[in-house]
Design a protein around this motif. Structure first.
Motif, PDB file in Angstrom:
ATOM      1  N   GLN A 186       0.840  -1.184   0.000  1.00 58.53           N
ATOM      2  CA  GLN A 186       0.000   0.000   0.000  1.00 58.53           C
ATOM      3  C   GLN A 186       0.880   1.240   0.000  1.00 58.53           C
ATOM      4  O   GLN A 186       1.597   1.507   0.960  1.00 58.53           O
ATOM      5  N   ALA A 187       0.849   1.995  -1.079  1.00 58.46           N
ATOM      6  CA  ALA A 187       1.763   3.121  -1.253  1.00 58.46           C
ATOM      7  C   ALA A 187       1.437   4.265  -0.303  1.00 58.46           C
ATOM      8  O   ALA A 187       0.287   4.504   0.029  1.00 58.46           O
ATOM      9  N   GLY A 188       2.479   4.974   0.122  1.00 55.94           N
ATOM     10  CA  GLY A 188       2.287   6.188   0.896  1.00 55.94           C
ATOM     11  C   GLY A 188       1.972   7.362  -0.025  1.00 55.94           C
ATOM     12  O   GLY A 188       2.031   7.247  -1.249  1.00 55.94           O
ATOM     13  N   TYR A 189       1.657   8.506   0.560  1.00 57.97           N
ATOM     14  CA  TYR A 189       1.308   9.667  -0.260  1.00 57.97           C
ATOM     15  C   TYR A 189       1.429  10.936   0.564  1.00 57.97           C
ATOM     16  O   TYR A 189       1.486  10.901   1.796  1.00 57.97           O
ATOM     17  N   SER A 190       1.460  12.061  -0.135  1.00 64.29           N
ATOM     18  CA  SER A 190       1.329  13.375   0.503  1.00 64.29           C
ATOM     19  C   SER A 190       0.218  14.127  -0.225  1.00 64.29           C
ATOM     20  O   SER A 190      -0.016  13.900  -1.418  1.00 64.29           O
ATOM     21  N   ARG A 191      -0.443  15.030   0.508  1.00 65.02           N
ATOM     22  CA  ARG A 191      -1.612  15.699  -0.063  1.00 65.02           C
ATOM     23  C   ARG A 191      -1.705  17.123   0.501  1.00 65.02           C
ATOM     24  O   ARG A 191      -1.468  17.352   1.683  1.00 65.02           O
ATOM     25  N   ASN A 192      -2.070  18.067  -0.375  1.00 65.86           N
ATOM     26  CA  ASN A 192      -2.335  19.430   0.026  1.00 65.86           C
ATOM     27  C   ASN A 192      -3.794  19.757  -0.251  1.00 65.86           C
ATOM     28  O   ASN A 192      -4.302  19.474  -1.333  1.00 65.86           O
ATOM     29  N   ARG A 193      -4.464  20.371   0.749  1.00 66.24           N
ATOM     30  CA  ARG A 193      -5.856  20.768   0.572  1.00 66.24           C
ATOM     31  C   ARG A 193      -5.984  22.256   0.863  1.00 66.24           C
ATOM     32  O   ARG A 193      -5.439  22.759   1.863  1.00 66.24           O
ATOM     33  N   TYR A 194      -6.718  22.933  -0.003  1.00 65.28           N
ATOM     34  CA  TYR A 194      -7.006  24.361   0.184  1.00 65.28           C
ATOM     35  C   TYR A 194      -8.512  24.518   0.194  1.00 65.28           C
ATOM     36  O   TYR A 194      -9.216  23.962  -0.654  1.00 65.28           O
ATOM     37  N   SER A 195      -9.031  25.255   1.152  1.00 65.80           N
ATOM     38  CA  SER A 195     -10.479  25.423   1.216  1.00 65.80           C
ATOM     39  C   SER A 195     -10.822  26.830   1.686  1.00 65.80           C
ATOM     40  O   SER A 195     -10.050  27.485   2.372  1.00 65.80           O
ATOM     41  N   GLY A 196     -12.000  27.273   1.274  1.00 69.49           N
ATOM     42  CA  GLY A 196     -12.481  28.563   1.686  1.00 69.49           C
ATOM     43  C   GLY A 196     -13.997  28.581   1.723  1.00 69.49           C
ATOM     44  O   GLY A 196     -14.650  27.770   1.053  1.00 69.49           O
TER      45      GLY A 196
END
Length: 211
Positions: free
Chosen positions: A201-211
């Protein structure tokens, strides 16, 4: 309710419904100290995987005001889990919170150690340590800032308590809240997540922007 939008052979095994019911009793020992007793009952029902279970939580703890601005809360006990097709387990449960609050800012430190539902396909249980800091600060009378850092470490186990591997995750969040008037508030948030790999199961990085 947990259901993956695009199911594969791996993710379809994780679709499930969870219900938790609880009751807390609190006794005021003094103006600064409360004693706590709590019972929880959890039902986990998987769509396809044979991991259905019921769990009883028996917990006790206290809340205490150390000073006018500083307080501590501790809750601990045991969880008794019964799997439909894989026997029973008994696991410790601990959660704590240290909080500081003043007129224009607050700082919370929370930590927990408990068994959770796994995200690995072959795992029956996941023992998780979570810890994190949350800071809020009033920049002006209308603008409030928030910063959080949360980390958790998972130990996954399969049948007969066989280790399947560990996984780490880090979440960092920054946010601003602007009060326009008594009816409208504007939020702007940014979140960065890093999850390590777990076997195939691969790792990951994630960016979230919300307003």
């Amino acid at each position: 309710r947990v259901k993956y939008a695009e199911s594969s052979a791996d993710t379809s095994q994780q679709d499930r419904t969870q219900h938790t019911f609880g009751e807390r009793l609190q006794f005021s020992l003094s103006r600064r100290t409360n004693l706590i007793g709590e019972y929880r009952f959890e039902i986990v029902d998987y769509d396809t995987a044979p991991r259905d279970s019921t769990t009883h939580f028996v917990l006790a703890g206290f809340d205490h005001d150390l000073t006018e601005h500083l307080s501590i809360s501790v809750l601990g006990g045991e969880s008794f889990r019964s799997f439909k097709d894989a026997g029973d387990t008994i696991n410790p449960y601990v959660e704590s919170k240290l909080a500081y609050e003043s007129s224009n800012h607050s700082l919370d430190w929370t930590t927990s150690y408990r068994v959770e539902q796994p995200s690995a396909q072959q795992a029956l249980t996941r023992t998780t340590i979570r810890t994190g800091l949350r800071l809020t600060y009033d920049l002006t009378s209308r603008i409030k800032s928030t910063a959080t850092v949360y980390y958790h470490h998972d130990e996954n186990e399969g049948a007969a308590l066989r280790s399947i591997g560990s996984q780490d995750a880090l979440d960092v969040t920054l946010g601003l809240k602007y009060t326009i008037n008594k009816h409208f508030v504007l939020h702007v948030d940014y979140e960065h997540t890093v999850v390590s790999s777990l076997g195939a199961q691969a790792g990951y990085s994630r960016n979230r922007y919300s307003g």
